[in-house]
Write a protein that holds these residues in place. Structure first.
Motif: not given
Length: 325
Positions: A181-188
């Protein structure tokens, strides 16, 4: 930002956030649960399961420790009954018959770095920020070293992927390992500022519930209520990830989180379920075997994984009973 950074610093010691949820009627002694971090969006599903278990007669209290190692020691000492973590090394070293009863989540984590690095090999000799000593991200770092042929520099520890993101964004670290989830947030949010490094597939346990086998057998009713509730929630959220936000108690520890985090619960669990973070069957024998292989390579289990007996590390009776109902 300053408040969040203060929170990170405050996690250097155990957080005595015990919450007793007392029920009327004659029940067994209160089940004491050792969390490996303070309540967060990552624990929302677990607290939904606790609420369901409470409705079925479970009397419990929880205490949040600052890391997995402290939670493990609390169970080993008898201070707490059930803990969060993957205490494979402790299970081999300790004379206490510690056993895992439920896989809470898989090791779906990702190396995320500043633009200084573009490949895992670039991290040779470089410092890295991880969740806890001896925990899941620590084992991932060990396996990366083994598979890629590198050696990380200094390892620092900050519990909670969201807290490690704060450290990354603020420039306190250039490399960390964070959850899906946090990986996706960083990418976004920062598409051009950070790199998600290519990572091999991992299916073993990140977080699991464990307890002393003697205590489990002496408190079979309590354990069965909890495991049945966990299986129910894990299976329900496979069908509808929004069930977690719908059943989160607004007056409970998750309901007291910042509104911006609560607003993202549906997205968090939708991404997590789609990414295969949760096994709807609680892991069981499949997870146990994967763990033997993974944690042997990670250096937390001694011996050839093919010769290790999963029953020396898992007690499957509660999960088997829950799956029959």
């Amino acid at each position: 930002m300053k408040q969040i950074l203060k929170k990170i610093a405050g996690l250097a010691v155990a957080v005595p956030m015990a919450v007793g949820l007392m029920l009327s009627g004659a029940h067994a002694a209160t089940l004491k649960i050792a969390l490996a971090e303070t309540p967060s969006d990552e624990l929302a599903a677990f607290f939904v399961a606790l609420d369901r278990a409470k409705a079925n007669g479970l009397d419990y209290e929880w205490t949040a420790f600052s890391d997995e190692e402290l939670a493990i020691q609390a169970v080993l000492s008898g201070q707490m009954n059930i803990g969060f973590g993957t205490p494979y090394s402790a299970m081999q070293r300790s004379k206490a018959p510690i056993r895992i009863i439920f896989q809470l989540s898989k090791l779906k984590f990702f190396p995320v770095t500043s633009k200084k690095y573009s490949d895992l090999k670039d991290l040779d000799g470089q410092p890295i920020l991880l969740h806890s000593r001896g925990g899941g991200t620590d084992s991932i770092a060990n396996v990366i070293e083994d598979k890629i042929g590198i050696k990380f520099g200094d390892r620092s520890y900050v519990p909670g992927s969201s807290n490690r993101v704060v450290a990354l964004v603020s420039g306190q670290t250039d490399a960390t390992i964070i959850d899906l989830s946090n990986k996706n947030k960083v990418v976004k949010q920062f598409p051009d500022k950070f790199n998600v490094l290519p990572m091999f597939e991992v299916d073993s346990s990140d977080e699991a519930l464990f307890a002393n086998l003697d205590w489990i057998k002496e408190n079979e009713e309590q354990v069965n209520i909890l495991v049945k509730a966990l299986v129910g929630v894990w299976q329900d959220m496979q069908k509808d990830p929004t069930i977690i936000s719908k059943e989160t108690n607004p007056d409970g520890p998750i309901g007291q989180l910042p509104k911006e985090l609560l607003a993202e619960l549906d997205g968090f669990y939708t991404d997590a379920v789609a990414g295969g973070l949760y096994d709807p069957n609680g892991g069981g024998r499949k997870a146990a075997q994967a763990d033997m292989e993974w944690y042997s390579k990670a250096g937390q289990l001694d011996g050839d994984p093919s010769t290790l007996n999963i029953e020396d590390f898992w007690y499957l009776a509660p999960l088997d009973a829950a799956m029959k109902k």
